[in-house]
Design an enzyme around this catalytic site. Structure first.
Site, PDB file in Angstrom:
ATOM      1  N   TYR A  67      56.863 -11.920  30.731  1.00 41.70           N
ATOM      2  CA  TYR A  67      56.332 -11.508  29.443  1.00 41.70           C
ATOM      3  C   TYR A  67      54.813 -11.576  29.372  1.00 41.70           C
ATOM      4  O   TYR A  67      54.225 -11.316  28.335  1.00 41.70           O
ATOM      5  CB  TYR A  67      56.997 -12.335  28.330  1.00 41.70           C
ATOM      6  CG  TYR A  67      56.874 -11.669  26.981  1.00 41.70           C
ATOM      7  CD1 TYR A  67      57.276 -10.346  26.803  1.00 41.70           C
ATOM      8  CD2 TYR A  67      56.345 -12.346  25.903  1.00 41.70           C
ATOM      9  CE1 TYR A  67      57.150  -9.730  25.573  1.00 41.70           C
ATOM     10  CE2 TYR A  67      56.224 -11.729  24.672  1.00 41.70           C
ATOM     11  CZ  TYR A  67      56.622 -10.422  24.506  1.00 41.70           C
ATOM     12  OH  TYR A  67      56.492  -9.804  23.286  1.00 41.70           O
ATOM     13  N   TRP A 104      52.344 -13.834  29.308  1.00 41.54           N
ATOM     14  CA  TRP A 104      51.507 -14.802  28.616  1.00 41.54           C
ATOM     15  C   TRP A 104      51.260 -16.077  29.423  1.00 41.54           C
ATOM     16  O   TRP A 104      50.721 -17.044  28.891  1.00 41.54           O
ATOM     17  CB  TRP A 104      52.153 -15.205  27.286  1.00 41.54           C
ATOM     18  CG  TRP A 104      51.953 -14.237  26.172  1.00 41.54           C
ATOM     19  CD1 TRP A 104      52.852 -13.319  25.719  1.00 41.54           C
ATOM     20  CD2 TRP A 104      50.796 -14.080  25.341  1.00 41.54           C
ATOM     21  NE1 TRP A 104      52.330 -12.609  24.666  1.00 41.54           N
ATOM     22  CE2 TRP A 104      51.062 -13.057  24.417  1.00 41.54           C
ATOM     23  CE3 TRP A 104      49.554 -14.712  25.304  1.00 41.54           C
ATOM     24  CZ2 TRP A 104      50.142 -12.650  23.455  1.00 41.54           C
ATOM     25  CZ3 TRP A 104      48.632 -14.294  24.345  1.00 41.54           C
ATOM     26  CH2 TRP A 104      48.930 -13.285  23.431  1.00 41.54           C
TER      27      TRP A 104
END
Length: 764
Positions: free
Chosen positions: A119, A121
């Site tokens: 994802y 991050w």
């Protein structure tokens, strides 16, 4: 390693960590003992405090592990996944086992059976970017099934191209804060303007500037109006007027504003005629001619729970002043999440201020630190991911549906798609057991896969639900380059500690696997990590065309390079000036108040124009009889998503060791709950423990519990009971609509009761 103060960067700020040897009493065990924010950042984020003690935390993964059941019984679905024991292995052995597994899946089932999960991050660094690393590696093997869109704003990413001609482009090109500070007179914030979110931006923040822009606006006399159930969703110093609409009724509120503008002829007829299409299709719906229900302020007030006059007066004020109408990301993370965004575009279009300095429409002010800051004109130095020959992709919020229903057809953005049959998940960076909704459903789906591989620094719920767990370094244990789309500083992120125990960085892991699988040259291009950093920087420097930028050696020695600040911008300024010369990328070239394209899809949950559709999880639904409280599940103030939840700053916010749940005092009193009580928050999907915090900033009937507490189910409980307070055991895993299939987890119906049973141990 002696005391060092190198420059570094996190998604939540630039800083210098103080790293000392022997901080835990063991020679050679360096850890962060303090963090010094960048001196150029006048509003540093307290999230930096979570880094203290993070390098040698007991939750660090010290060596490679393989789940015992996977070793004993071989690959395949397993209901013990998530509860099984792990067996440690040497790096050589585990890489041999994993290479054999990857070779077998690619040779027999093909790349369509591999899901590349990440994802993005995990680090502000551009080279050691987990998402780029895993996707590049899987592409060298033949590709993978990917996800598209985001949990944060996936609904709007699909809707906005239909009505405004761009999704990510529109979201990333908001009218600049500087322009708002000079020209805006009234800022109407539907969903608020939450300051906590402005601490964070992808790729890092060298200076937090949103607060200074807001102060400048307040000093100039800009009036702020917050529309939503939580008064705390806008900084107190702005003295905003609060319109406490009930959760889930924002679309009704916005439609009523549009009704007043149209029926009182307060709309900009010339702008509507030249810059939009579909006005004639929307007006009969607003007036009730189409369905017999006038979307007037009286109708909306009954749904929203506010005074009729407040709606009418606001519409009139907006029509006479330079008005920015902004909608937070949270409103579209809900069932029918397209509708409040589309309705806001409708109102802004009727006002005729789109493209004017300080006026118009904004989506995401207050949702991230870089929203409202002009972006750099050149791309960042990033690791090339190669080409993925696999065309199969799913909306990111539909992963559980994919795993549970291989071969099933589903709708998405006007087309029918079919879920692939996934045998292997390779997850590198990110924590789906935080981001996803209805975690019991996700856990069931996770257990149906043959093999799950995870790179992780810490024993997150995702790592505990994997089969092969490879210990990854954290950003302070490696060199990298930090950069953000709207930041004027490129940062040399210098390594300041040795890797923990046997942790490797993702690049080293994939390079070793690539060698075993015969694709080493394709993956590494015969470069070390240090050579990649030099290559990426020099390539970026050449692309900027700026001869004054230092070479890599000088950049690394200096620790950063400052770029020219981009000029402030106005969203849709060119389109407003000449819609023929600068048309939008919509079918009509104009703003589409009615979309014939969307209407042609014939989705009952997303018609061809903004409409009121009563959600299943709101105060007026049948479920409210059993679960009468509307829970707002939004981003936390004390961490980024679930990252470093064990950190000192995040832990200081806990109540009785659990995530705090805010309640209105009247709701607490009627349930016998006092401030600081341990409570059970529940519905028919699951339950979690939380610590009660009484707060009259909330509308009665509304509670608020942040996302990000680590999913820690109590063994043997059915339905699941999370002892940490993970809100996503409660949320509903269903798409916003058949159009976007976006995340719908921002609100949910629950009940709250004082916990009187045995107290399970708090997570540690």
């Amino acid at each position: 390693m002696s005391d060092t103060v190198p420059t570094h960067l996190a998604h939540w700020g630039a800083f210098s960590p103080i790293v000392r040897d022997g901080a835990d009493g063991v020679d050679g065990h360096a850890d962060v003992t303090a963090v010094r924010p960048s001196t150029s950042d006048t509003a540093p984020s307290p999230l930096l405090g979570n880094l203290v003690g993070s390098l040698r935390h007991p939750l660090r993964i010290d060596r490679p592990y393989v789940r015992a059941g996977w070793l004993e019984r071989g690959r395949g679905p397993d209901r013990r996944r998530g509860e099984d024991a792990f067996v440690s292995m040497s790096w050589d052995d585990v890489l041999d086992v994993l290479a054999d597994e990857l070779r077998g899946v690619y040779d027999t089932a093909g790349p369509d059976a591999v899901f590349g999960g990440s994802y993005g991050w995990s680090s502000a660094g551009r080279f050691h970017h987990a998402q780029s690393q895993v996707h590049r590696f899987l592409n060298t093997l033949g590709g993978y099934v990917r996800s598209v869109n985001t949990y944060s704003v996936g609904t709007s990413e699909v809707l906005l191209p239909h009505i405004l001609g761009g999704g990510v482009e529109v979201l990333g090109a908001l009218t600049s804060w500087q322009v708002l500070a000079e020209h805006t007179e009234l800022m109407v914030c539907v969903g608020g303007l939450p300051a906590k979110n402005t601490a964070v931006a992808p790729g890092g923040v060298s200076r937090h500037r949103v607060s200074e822009h807001l102060r400048s606006m307040a000093d100039r006399g800009v009036e702020f109006v917050i529309v939503g159930p939580d008064r705390a969703d806008i900084p107190e110093e702005l003295s905003a007027r609060w319109l406490p609409v009930r959760p889930g009724t924002d679309t009704a509120f916005l439609l009523a504003l549009a009704y007043v503008l149209v029926t009182e002829r307060r709309y900009d007829a010339a702008f509507v005629r030249t810059h939009c299409t579909g006005f004639d299709r929307v007006v009969p719906y607003l007036t009730g001619k189409a369905d017999g229900i006038a979307k007037n302020p009286a109708w909306a007030a009954a749904l929203c729970g506010i005074d009729v006059a407040a709606i009418t007066e606001l519409a009139r004020a907006m029509s006479t002043r330079r008005t920015m109408l902004t909608v937070t990301y949270a409103l579209q993370r809900a069932e029918f999440g397209e509708q409040p965004v589309w309705a806001a575009v409708l109102v802004a279009t009727l006002l005729g201020q789109i493209g004017l300095p300080g006026g118009g429409f904004g989506h995401g002010y207050g949702s991230m630190a870089d929203n409202g800051l002009p972006a750099q004109t050149w791309s960042l130095p990033t690791l090339p991911q190669g080409t993925n020959p696999v065309t199969t992709a799913i909306p990111v919020a539909r992963i559980a549906d994919m795993l549970l229903n291989p071969g099933r057809e589903y709708d998405y953005d006007g087309r029918r798609h079919r879920y692939p049959d996934i045998e292997l998940i390779y997850w590198c960076g990110g924590n789906p057991f935080h981001h996803h909704q209805q975690l019991t459903k996700l856990r069931e789906a996770w257990r149906r896969v043959n093999t799950i591989v995870v790179h992780e620094p810490y024993w997150t719920a995702t790592a505990r639900h994997a089969d092969i767990v490879l210990p990854a370094t954290v950003t302070l244990e490696r060199d990298d380059i930090g950069a953000s789309r709207a930041d004027a500083v490129l940062t040399a992120m210098r390594r300041c500690a040795d890797p923990y125990a046997e942790a490797w960085d993702d690049y080293a892991i994939f390079a070793e696997l690539a060698a075993r699988l015969g694709v080493a040259e394709a993956y590494t291009e015969d470069r070390t990590a240090e050579q990649w950093l030099r290559h990426l920087y020099e390539d970026w420097r050449q692309r900027t065309g700026n001869p004054d930028l230092p070479d890599f050696g000088a950049f690394w020695a200096a620790g950063s390079v400052t770029l020219p600040e981009p000029q402030p911008s106005v969203l849709f300024a060119d389109f407003r000036r000449d819609p023929m010369a600068h048309p939008l990328r919509t079918p009509s070239g104009r703003i589409e108040l009615y979309s014939a394209t969307i209407a042609s899809f014939d989705y009952e949950d997303c018609p061809g124009h903004p409409a009121w559709l009563a959600p299943a999880e709101w105060h007026g639904s049948p479920r409210a009889e059993w679960f009468p409280l509307v829970l707002l599940a939004n981003n936390p103030a004390t961490r980024l998503h679930s990252q470093l939840d064990f950190g000192p700053y995040s832990q200081a916010s806990k109540v009785a060791g659990r995530e705090p749940i805010r309640m209105h005092p009247a709701d607490a009193a009627s349930r016998g709950i006092v401030d600081g009580d341990l409570v059970r928050v529940y519905n028919d999907r699951g339950a979690c423990l939380a610590g009660a915090v009484l707060d009259d900033d909330l509308l009665p009937g509304v509670v608020q519990l942040s996302t990000g507490a680590w999913f820690t189910p109590v063994p043997g409980t059915d339905p699941v009971l999370c002892t940490a307070g993970s809100v996503n055991v409660l949320t509903r895993d269903t798409g916003s609509s058949r159009l976007s299939q976006g995340c719908s987890g921002s609100r949910v119906l629950v009940e709250v009761a004082r916990w009187s049973g045995p107290v399970p141990p708090a997570p540690s």
